[in-house]
Motif scaffolding. Structure first.
Motif, PDB file in Angstrom:
ATOM      1  N   ARG A  98       5.874  -2.087  -4.169  1.00 38.22           N
ATOM      2  CA  ARG A  98       5.179  -3.406  -3.922  1.00 38.22           C
ATOM      3  C   ARG A  98       3.897  -3.498  -5.130  1.00 38.22           C
ATOM      4  O   ARG A  98       3.296  -2.621  -5.338  1.00 38.22           O
ATOM      5  N   LEU A  99       3.830  -4.801  -5.366  1.00 36.26           N
ATOM      6  CA  LEU A  99       2.825  -5.178  -6.392  1.00 36.26           C
ATOM      7  C   LEU A  99       1.864  -6.075  -5.810  1.00 36.26           C
ATOM      8  O   LEU A  99       2.429  -7.203  -5.157  1.00 36.26           O
ATOM      9  N   THR A 100       0.556  -5.764  -5.948  1.00 32.76           N
ATOM     10  CA  THR A 100      -0.351  -6.785  -5.415  1.00 32.76           C
ATOM     11  C   THR A 100      -1.410  -7.098  -6.589  1.00 32.76           C
ATOM     12  O   THR A 100      -1.899  -6.222  -7.053  1.00 32.76           O
ATOM     13  N   TRP A 101      -1.262  -8.445  -6.660  1.00 32.25           N
ATOM     14  CA  TRP A 101      -1.875  -9.114  -7.816  1.00 32.25           C
ATOM     15  C   TRP A 101      -3.115  -9.754  -7.223  1.00 32.25           C
ATOM     16  O   TRP A 101      -3.144 -10.687  -6.201  1.00 32.25           O
ATOM     17  N   LEU A 102      -4.398  -9.511  -7.834  1.00 27.10           N
ATOM     18  CA  LEU A 102      -5.771 -10.171  -7.174  1.00 27.10           C
ATOM     19  C   LEU A 102      -6.676 -10.458  -8.558  1.00 27.10           C
ATOM     20  O   LEU A 102      -6.406  -9.878  -9.614  1.00 27.10           O
ATOM     21  N   HIS A 103      -7.593 -11.221  -8.179  1.00 24.81           N
ATOM     22  CA  HIS A 103      -8.543 -11.487  -9.329  1.00 24.81           C
ATOM     23  C   HIS A 103     -10.164 -11.732  -8.514  1.00 24.81           C
ATOM     24  O   HIS A 103     -10.038 -11.956  -7.341  1.00 24.81           O
ATOM     25  N   GLY A 104     -11.147 -11.467  -9.407  1.00 25.54           N
ATOM     26  CA  GLY A 104     -12.434 -11.494  -9.026  1.00 25.54           C
ATOM     27  C   GLY A 104     -13.331 -11.715 -10.408  1.00 25.54           C
ATOM     28  O   GLY A 104     -12.703 -12.519 -11.220  1.00 25.54           O
ATOM     29  N   ASP A 105     -14.447 -11.199 -10.434  1.00 22.46           N
ATOM     30  CA  ASP A 105     -15.186 -11.203 -11.367  1.00 22.46           C
ATOM     31  C   ASP A 105     -15.097  -9.861 -12.226  1.00 22.46           C
ATOM     32  O   ASP A 105     -14.588  -8.909 -11.831  1.00 22.46           O
ATOM     33  N   THR A 113       0.276  -1.095  -7.836  1.00 16.72           N
ATOM     34  CA  THR A 113       1.683  -1.047  -7.522  1.00 16.72           C
ATOM     35  C   THR A 113       1.791   0.424  -6.658  1.00 16.72           C
ATOM     36  O   THR A 113       1.345   1.405  -7.205  1.00 16.72           O
ATOM     37  N   ALA A 114       2.465   0.209  -5.708  1.00 20.98           N
ATOM     38  CA  ALA A 114       2.641   1.316  -4.968  1.00 20.98           C
ATOM     39  C   ALA A 114       4.232   1.551  -4.948  1.00 20.98           C
ATOM     40  O   ALA A 114       5.175   0.638  -4.461  1.00 20.98           O
ATOM     41  N   ALA A 115       4.872   2.703  -5.184  1.00 22.08           N
ATOM     42  CA  ALA A 115       6.265   2.974  -5.295  1.00 22.08           C
ATOM     43  C   ALA A 115       6.859   3.861  -4.124  1.00 22.08           C
ATOM     44  O   ALA A 115       6.246   4.675  -3.763  1.00 22.08           O
ATOM     45  N   PHE A 116       7.680   3.447  -3.640  1.00 21.92           N
ATOM     46  CA  PHE A 116       8.406   4.229  -2.419  1.00 21.92           C
ATOM     47  C   PHE A 116      10.026   4.523  -2.923  1.00 21.92           C
ATOM     48  O   PHE A 116      10.606   3.988  -3.634  1.00 21.92           O
ATOM     49  N   ASP A 117      10.109   5.614  -2.131  1.00 18.11           N
ATOM     50  CA  ASP A 117      11.732   5.996  -2.359  1.00 18.11           C
ATOM     51  C   ASP A 117      12.867   4.991  -2.274  1.00 18.11           C
ATOM     52  O   ASP A 117      13.645   5.115  -2.866  1.00 18.11           O
ATOM     53  N   THR A 118      12.838   4.403  -1.186  1.00 15.58           N
ATOM     54  CA  THR A 118      13.729   3.174  -0.738  1.00 15.58           C
ATOM     55  C   THR A 118      13.019   2.077  -0.407  1.00 15.58           C
ATOM     56  O   THR A 118      12.094   1.982  -0.111  1.00 15.58           O
ATOM     57  N   PHE A 119      13.962   1.001  -0.401  1.00 21.39           N
ATOM     58  CA  PHE A 119      13.249  -0.444   0.240  1.00 21.39           C
ATOM     59  C   PHE A 119      13.191  -0.295   1.782  1.00 21.39           C
ATOM     60  O   PHE A 119      11.946  -0.968   1.975  1.00 21.39           O
ATOM     61  N   ALA A 120      13.861   0.507   2.470  1.00 28.01           N
ATOM     62  CA  ALA A 120      13.440   0.630   3.856  1.00 28.01           C
ATOM     63  C   ALA A 120      11.989   1.244   3.940  1.00 28.01           C
ATOM     64  O   ALA A 120      11.343   0.617   4.973  1.00 28.01           O
ATOM     65  N   ALA A 121      11.574   2.308   3.194  1.00 28.39           N
ATOM     66  CA  ALA A 121      10.314   2.642   3.183  1.00 28.39           C
ATOM     67  C   ALA A 121       9.242   1.388   2.787  1.00 28.39           C
ATOM     68  O   ALA A 121       8.215   1.499   3.429  1.00 28.39           O
ATOM     69  N   GLU A 167       4.394  -8.751  -4.350  1.00 33.93           N
ATOM     70  CA  GLU A 167       5.871  -8.949  -4.488  1.00 33.93           C
ATOM     71  C   GLU A 167       6.255  -7.505  -4.298  1.00 33.93           C
ATOM     72  O   GLU A 167       5.489  -6.348  -4.381  1.00 33.93           O
ATOM     73  N   GLU A 168       7.794  -7.325  -3.739  1.00 37.26           N
ATOM     74  CA  GLU A 168       8.356  -6.235  -3.433  1.00 37.26           C
ATOM     75  C   GLU A 168       9.524  -6.384  -4.595  1.00 37.26           C
ATOM     76  O   GLU A 168      10.398  -7.146  -4.593  1.00 37.26           O
ATOM     77  N   MET A 169       9.732  -5.137  -5.289  1.00 37.28           N
ATOM     78  CA  MET A 169      10.940  -5.224  -6.459  1.00 37.28           C
ATOM     79  C   MET A 169      11.376  -3.753  -6.428  1.00 37.28           C
ATOM     80  O   MET A 169      10.966  -2.907  -6.079  1.00 37.28           O
ATOM     81  N   GLU A 170      12.530  -4.084  -6.855  1.00 32.19           N
ATOM     82  CA  GLU A 170      13.083  -2.793  -7.265  1.00 32.19           C
ATOM     83  C   GLU A 170      12.936  -2.197  -8.618  1.00 32.19           C
ATOM     84  O   GLU A 170      12.706  -2.935  -9.438  1.00 32.19           O
ATOM     85  N   ILE A 171      12.916  -0.864  -8.493  1.00 31.87           N
ATOM     86  CA  ILE A 171      12.466  -0.107  -9.862  1.00 31.87           C
ATOM     87  C   ILE A 171      13.736  -0.071 -10.283  1.00 31.87           C
ATOM     88  O   ILE A 171      14.619   1.137 -10.321  1.00 31.87           O
ATOM     89  N   GLY A 172      14.285  -0.805 -11.544  1.00 32.87           N
ATOM     90  CA  GLY A 172      15.495  -0.828 -12.448  1.00 32.87           C
ATOM     91  C   GLY A 172      15.573   0.273 -13.196  1.00 32.87           C
ATOM     92  O   GLY A 172      16.610   0.944 -13.362  1.00 32.87           O
ATOM     93  N   PHE A 173      14.460   0.669 -13.786  1.00 34.12           N
ATOM     94  CA  PHE A 173      14.059   1.837 -14.896  1.00 34.12           C
ATOM     95  C   PHE A 173      12.882   1.992 -14.923  1.00 34.12           C
ATOM     96  O   PHE A 173      11.853   1.411 -14.641  1.00 34.12           O
TER      97      PHE A 173
END
Length: 208
Positions: free
Chosen positions: A109-116, A158-166, A193-199
């Motif tokens: 899961r990726l979280t994009w944000l902005h500030g100063d 970015t937070a990575a998890f073992d499976t999409f179910a997680a 965003e939620e994305m597969e870690i392909g590599f």
């Protein structure tokens, strides 16, 4: 430690071709460059969106690699069927924590944000003290990182998890934590965003 990300809008049917090219040709070429400490590729098989990341031991090494990386990036775009160009950005790796390597089928899961600029410093502290201790307790947690651009005030976690179910199971807790943190920082969320870690062959050292 410095990071270059390349965002490409590809064609869903071409994702596997792009991943094969990265594994067999692009990764060996990039990893042989001075200062490279790894590479990863996240993919969304439904939309065709891909994010390729290369990590570098110093900002100088990252800048020195730019010309050599450009034709490899062009080849990846063609393999992915992209016709809309790419978005390249450079970051500083501020926080990195790895519980274990991402297995096949891992997602992030990726979280994009902005500030100063002040937001960036506060975000780093809050990520270390508040966010990381909580997300590493979630079921299926693999690793987490925070990348920042101090000049523009942009941040991506970015937070990575073992499976999409997680990833799915962690949505409610992650959303509550995200709302709390963004509220305290006074930042703006640009995208989640939620994305597969392909590599995944990143060898960035622990920076927690």
């Amino acid at each position: 430690m410095y990071i270059r990300t390349t965002e490409v809008q590809g064609v869903p049917a071409s994702i596997d071709d792009g991943l094969s090219l990265v594994r067999e040709e692009i990764f060996p070429a990039v990893s042989a460059m001075d200062g490279c400490v790894g590479m990863s590729m996240l993919v969304d098989r439904q939309s065709g969106r891909c994010i390729t990341t290369t990590a570098w031991s110093s900002e100088d090494a990252m800048q020195a690699s730019a010309a050599a990386v450009r034709p490899l990036r062009d080849r990846a775009e063609r393999a992915l069927g992209s016709t809309s160009g790419r978005y390249v950005h450079q970051w500083e790796a501020a926080v990195v924590h790895r519980d274990h390597a991402a297995p096949d089928g891992a997602c992030a899961r990726l979280t994009w944000l902005h500030g100063d600029q002040r937001t960036v410093e506060d975000a780093i502290d809050m990520y270390r003290m508040v966010v990381l201790p909580q997300i590493q307790e979630l079921d299926g947690f693999c690793s987490a990182s925070l990348m920042v651009d101090r000049e523009t005030g942009r941040v991506v976690s970015t937070a990575a998890f073992d499976t999409f179910a997680a990833v799915e199971a962690s949505r409610e807790a992650s959303a509550a934590l995200r709302d709390r943190v963004v509220g305290e920082l006074g930042a703006t969320i640009d995208n989640v965003e939620e994305m597969e870690i392909g590599f995944a062959h990143l060898h960035v050292p622990e920076m927690a």
